[in-house]
Design a protein around this motif. Structure first.
Motif, short mmCIF file in Angstrom:
data_model
loop_
_atom_site.label_atom_id
_atom_site.label_comp_id
_atom_site.label_asym_id
_atom_site.label_seq_id
_atom_site.Cartn_x
_atom_site.Cartn_y
_atom_site.Cartn_z
N VAL A 187 0.85 -1.19 0.00
CA VAL A 187 0.00 0.00 0.00
C VAL A 187 0.89 1.23 0.00
CG1 VAL A 187 -1.86 1.24 1.16
CG2 VAL A 187 -1.75 -1.26 1.32
N LEU A 188 0.81 2.02 -1.07
CA LEU A 188 1.61 3.23 -1.19
C LEU A 188 0.76 4.47 -0.90
CD1 LEU A 188 3.73 2.76 -4.46
CD2 LEU A 188 4.43 2.36 -2.11
N ASP A 189 1.42 5.47 -0.34
CA ASP A 189 0.79 6.78 -0.17
C ASP A 189 1.90 7.80 0.00
OD1 ASP A 189 -1.11 8.71 -0.05
OD2 ASP A 189 -1.92 8.15 1.91
N GLY A 190 1.85 8.86 -0.79
CA GLY A 190 2.86 9.90 -0.69
C GLY A 190 4.27 9.41 -0.98
N GLY A 191 4.39 8.41 -1.86
CA GLY A 191 5.71 7.90 -2.21
C GLY A 191 6.32 6.98 -1.17
N ARG A 192 5.54 6.56 -0.19
CA ARG A 192 6.06 5.68 0.86
C ARG A 192 5.21 4.42 0.99
NH1 ARG A 192 9.79 7.75 4.33
NH2 ARG A 192 10.29 9.96 4.11
N GLY A 197 1.62 -6.83 3.21
CA GLY A 197 1.24 -8.12 3.75
C GLY A 197 0.28 -8.81 2.81
N SER A 198 -0.28 -9.92 3.24
CA SER A 198 -1.28 -10.61 2.44
C SER A 198 -2.62 -9.90 2.59
CB SER A 198 -1.42 -12.06 2.90
OG SER A 198 -1.99 -12.10 4.20
N HIS A 199 -3.57 -10.27 1.76
CA HIS A 199 -4.91 -9.69 1.83
C HIS A 199 -5.52 -9.87 3.21
CE1 HIS A 199 -9.00 -8.66 0.65
NE2 HIS A 199 -9.42 -9.86 1.01
N HIS A 205 -5.37 -5.94 9.96
CA HIS A 205 -4.66 -4.78 10.51
C HIS A 205 -5.57 -3.56 10.63
CE1 HIS A 205 -1.24 -2.28 11.44
NE2 HIS A 205 -1.52 -1.46 10.43
N ARG A 206 -6.61 -3.52 9.81
CA ARG A 206 -7.62 -2.47 9.85
C ARG A 206 -7.01 -1.07 9.67
NH1 ARG A 206 -12.23 -4.95 11.16
NH2 ARG A 206 -13.34 -2.97 11.34
N GLY A 207 -6.16 -0.96 8.68
CA GLY A 207 -5.53 0.32 8.38
C GLY A 207 -5.98 0.85 7.03
N ARG A 208 -5.06 1.41 6.28
CA ARG A 208 -5.40 2.05 5.00
C ARG A 208 -5.90 1.04 3.97
NH1 ARG A 208 -1.56 7.24 4.07
NH2 ARG A 208 -1.20 7.74 6.23
N TYR A 209 -5.34 -0.17 4.01
CA TYR A 209 -5.78 -1.16 3.04
C TYR A 209 -7.25 -1.50 3.22
CZ TYR A 209 -6.25 -5.45 0.39
OH TYR A 209 -6.68 -6.41 -0.50
N LEU A 210 -7.72 -1.57 4.46
CA LEU A 210 -9.13 -1.85 4.70
C LEU A 210 -10.00 -0.77 4.08
CD1 LEU A 210 -11.37 -3.54 5.99
CD2 LEU A 210 -11.01 -2.26 8.12
#
Length: 231
Positions: A187-192, A197-199, A205-210
């Motif tokens: 998962v990229l954001d702002g070049g970082r 991880g896996s799906h 993790h309930r972060g940006r990917y979610l």
């Protein structure tokens, strides 16, 4: 830092402008890094030289360019010494044989500057045929198919599946099926790199990917089940 193990699928996701295309272009050395390094098989891409690097990498981006010449010439440019059988097999896997059958002079049809006689989906299939014929161990691709009609989208996805077999693939993933099937998701954001991880790991993790997953599933009509559902 990011590592893509041999014969694995790495899906890259993130908002527009997050650096997805830049990441792929750094691997292909369209640009050089200003710090750190990009290593391919343990060797810095800057030490490989253009010819050696291009033998190891196949590129399938959205902005496909075809030159004014025959369909055959446009596919064979990736490996001019390929045999006829190898050409026909790449065409079959990429569904370019359908295009050959449609064109008035088959393989010898001149397709016009920038492939003007072909549709967007057909150009992508020709680009994938090039990559299959080249048979490089590393594949960089942008699988965007949103602008394609249903028939071309199905053909392109079938061709991408063939291209990804037994190769190291880094893909800017637009389709949810590709994301779920990936060995790792970045998962990229702002070049970082914000998450990886896996799906299943990233959902837990309930972060940006979610957030990304919820947006995409809603857009495509999927549902994310939070727990056991009653019949």
């Amino acid at each position: 830092s990011l590592a893509a193990p041999p014969r694995s699928l790495t899906a890259v996701v993130g908002p527009s402008g997050s650096g997805k295309s830049t990441l792929l272009r750094l691997v292909a050395r369209f640009h050089d890094v200003t710090s750190g390094s990009v290593m391919l098989g343990g060797v810095d891409v800057r030490d490989l030289g253009t010819e050696a690097l291009m033998r190891r990498v196949s590129i399938v981006f959205q902005d496909v360019y075809l030159f004014e010449g025959t369909l055959r010439d446009n596919v064979m440019m990736s490996r001019p010494d390929a045999t006829e059988d190898e050409l026909l097999e790449a065409a079959r896997l990429a569904r370019v044989d359908d295009i050959v059958d449609r064109l008035p002079h088959g393989w010898q049809t001149r397709i016009g500057e920038a492939g003007s006689t072909l549709s967007g989906g057909e150009k992508q299939r020709v680009s994938i045929a090039r990559a299959l014929l080249k048979d490089a161990p590393v594949v960089l691709l942008d699988e965007a198919t949103a602008a394609l009609d249903a028939e071309n989208e199905a053909a392109v996805q079938e061709a991408l599946t063939a291209l990804s077999a037994d190769r190291t693939v880094i893909v800017i993933a637009h389709r949810l099926q590709t994301v779920v099937a990936a060995d790792q998701i970045v998962v990229l954001d702002g070049g970082r790199i914000m998450e990886r991880g896996s799906h299943e790991e990233l959902l837990a993790h309930r972060g940006r990917y979610l957030d990304f997953w919820r947006e995409r599933t809603q857009a495509e009509g999927w549902r994310l089940l939070e727990g056991p559902q009653s019949p």
